[in-house]
Design an enzyme around this catalytic site. Sequence first.
Site, short mmCIF file in Angstrom:
data_model
loop_
_atom_site.label_atom_id
_atom_site.label_comp_id
_atom_site.label_asym_id
_atom_site.label_seq_id
_atom_site.Cartn_x
_atom_site.Cartn_y
_atom_site.Cartn_z
CE LYS A 1 47.57 46.06 37.38
NZ LYS A 1 47.91 45.29 38.58
CG LEU B 1 28.34 45.22 32.74
CD1 LEU B 1 28.95 45.29 31.33
CD2 LEU B 1 26.89 44.73 32.66
N1 LIG Z 1 46.61 40.52 40.64
C1 LIG Z 1 46.83 41.93 40.71
C2 LIG Z 1 45.54 42.60 41.10
C3 LIG Z 1 45.49 44.05 40.73
O1 LIG Z 1 45.49 44.25 39.36
C4 LIG Z 1 47.94 42.20 41.72
O2 LIG Z 1 48.47 41.27 42.35
O3 LIG Z 1 48.35 43.35 41.85
#
Ligand SMILES: N[C@@H](CCO)C(=O)O
EC number: 1.1.1.3
Length: 447
Positions: free
Chosen positions: A226, A29
């Site tokens: 995260k 996907l």
């Molecule tokens: N936009 C994210 C990508 C990884 O999740 C970063 O700059 O780390």
Amino acid sequence: MSNGKSSVGSDTTTRAGAPAHRPLRVALLGCGVVGGEVVRLLHEQAEDLTARIGAPIEIAGIAVRRPQRDRGGLPVPAAIFTTDPLGLVKRDDVDIVIEVVGGIEPARTWLVEALRSGKSVVTANKALLAEDGATLHAAAAEGGADLYYEAAVAGAIPLLRPLRESLHGDRITRVTGIVNGTTNFILSKMCTTGAGFSEALDEATALGYAEADPTADVEGFDAAAKAAILASLAFHTRVTAADVYREGITEVTAADVASAAAMGCVVKLLCIADRTADGGVTARVHPAMIPTSHPLASVGDAFNAVFVEAEAAGQLMFYGRGAGGAPTASAVLGDVVAVARNRISGTVSRGESSYADLRVQPMGEVVTRYHISLDVADKAGVLAAVAGVFAQHAVSISTVKQSGRGNDAVLVIVTHAATDAALAATVAELRSMDMVREVASVMRVES
Ligand SMILES: N[C@@H](CCO)C(=O)O
Ligand SMILES: NC(=O)c1ccc[n+]([C@@H]2O[C@H](COP(=O)([O-])OP(=O)(O)OC[C@H]3O[C@@H](n4cnc5c(N)ncnc54)[C@H](O)[C@@H]3O)[C@@H](O)[C@H]2O)c1
Ligand code: NA
């Protein structure tokens, strides 16, 4: 490769000569930055993957928005693309669903459908996992299916597997990470060149690090998602994005960076999850000053690094590329191998571990040190009055530095550890004082 199927592993025996399992079929996907690299790696590594898994991996279909888009000669037939992800997920000939689209819906609907029907899921979708991982884990338990997401945090860096497997015999006390490459690039530029935020952001955009809309990165949403995933795994407690305190880097100034440098520090956007003295946990994302001697201080450019502290293991550092098509696809493929092996051996990895159910403490209870920069009137009694406000809120001052500026002065105060609530009350009162022209910046100091 015909009938809309792509056989990326044509061997019917493994390298060791053992009889191979029937091909395992993958529904992909999304075929953008990450998905395209997943297809390329599945093709290029087909022989090794077959040997490592004990079965070839076949792509059953690829769901995208625009099937006609030029995808730079990906080694798959045009007929493999579909604009019906749910229909693809529901197909009987699909064993594994790889989701590299992103966002909450419709990705949640697709993955719940896949997991409930016993299909293994590999996803890079941190936003969904942080917002509603519980629903995915419940669907996985219901369907007896695997849910793997190594790519969701710190891209290529093997981090979630160590947290959920290797360190399961230990007690993790703190996770401190640089988990967003875009903001690390910007702050590293500001620290090394003295540039301001906008200038550094422009360079990040020009080099392709920052997206056209950089909000998710520079406002800390990406890092907060995260942080929620890391805290959940580290502390066996369900932590969602809503539990994570979040501050981005848009207010960080060249003056903050210079002030940090004067103290032997650099400024980093940190994701911090730790156990507290009273048995809870905290999860937060904010810019902070850290000493140049800290292992995370030297993590430059768009790299990620995560520093894990555990009671028995001590200090561990994970470093590498947290973004980009190929690095992220590497983590996806590692998960594909793991879930494929499980399917062949008829096993499923243990799912969510949230038995500890610790209290996630609000930011006001977080204890840390602070760097505060004030523009004040340069006259008798000002320093005493300012110090009095800190004392009144039981915030102990560690150092004070004053420099003159005409009739005004700049006061830089670094505190000892205090609660965020006490510091906020101190700052509010400082702001209300006539002799304080401006509270120019407040930044946490981590050691
Ligand atoms: N936009 C994210 C990508 C990884 O999740 C970063 O700059 O780390
Ligand atoms: N790019 C990175 O460096 C990186 C790193 C780690 C994790 N991730 C995560 O990986 C995922 C994908 O990121 P990306 O950079 O490859 O994104 P991308 O925008 O390059 O690709 C997204 C793909 O999804 C498809 N898509 C979007 N909406 C769809 C829909 N409704 N139906 C069918 N297809 C649809 C698009 O056609 C495209 O092929 C996200 O969850 C992201 O957070 C990306
Ligand atoms: Na990772």
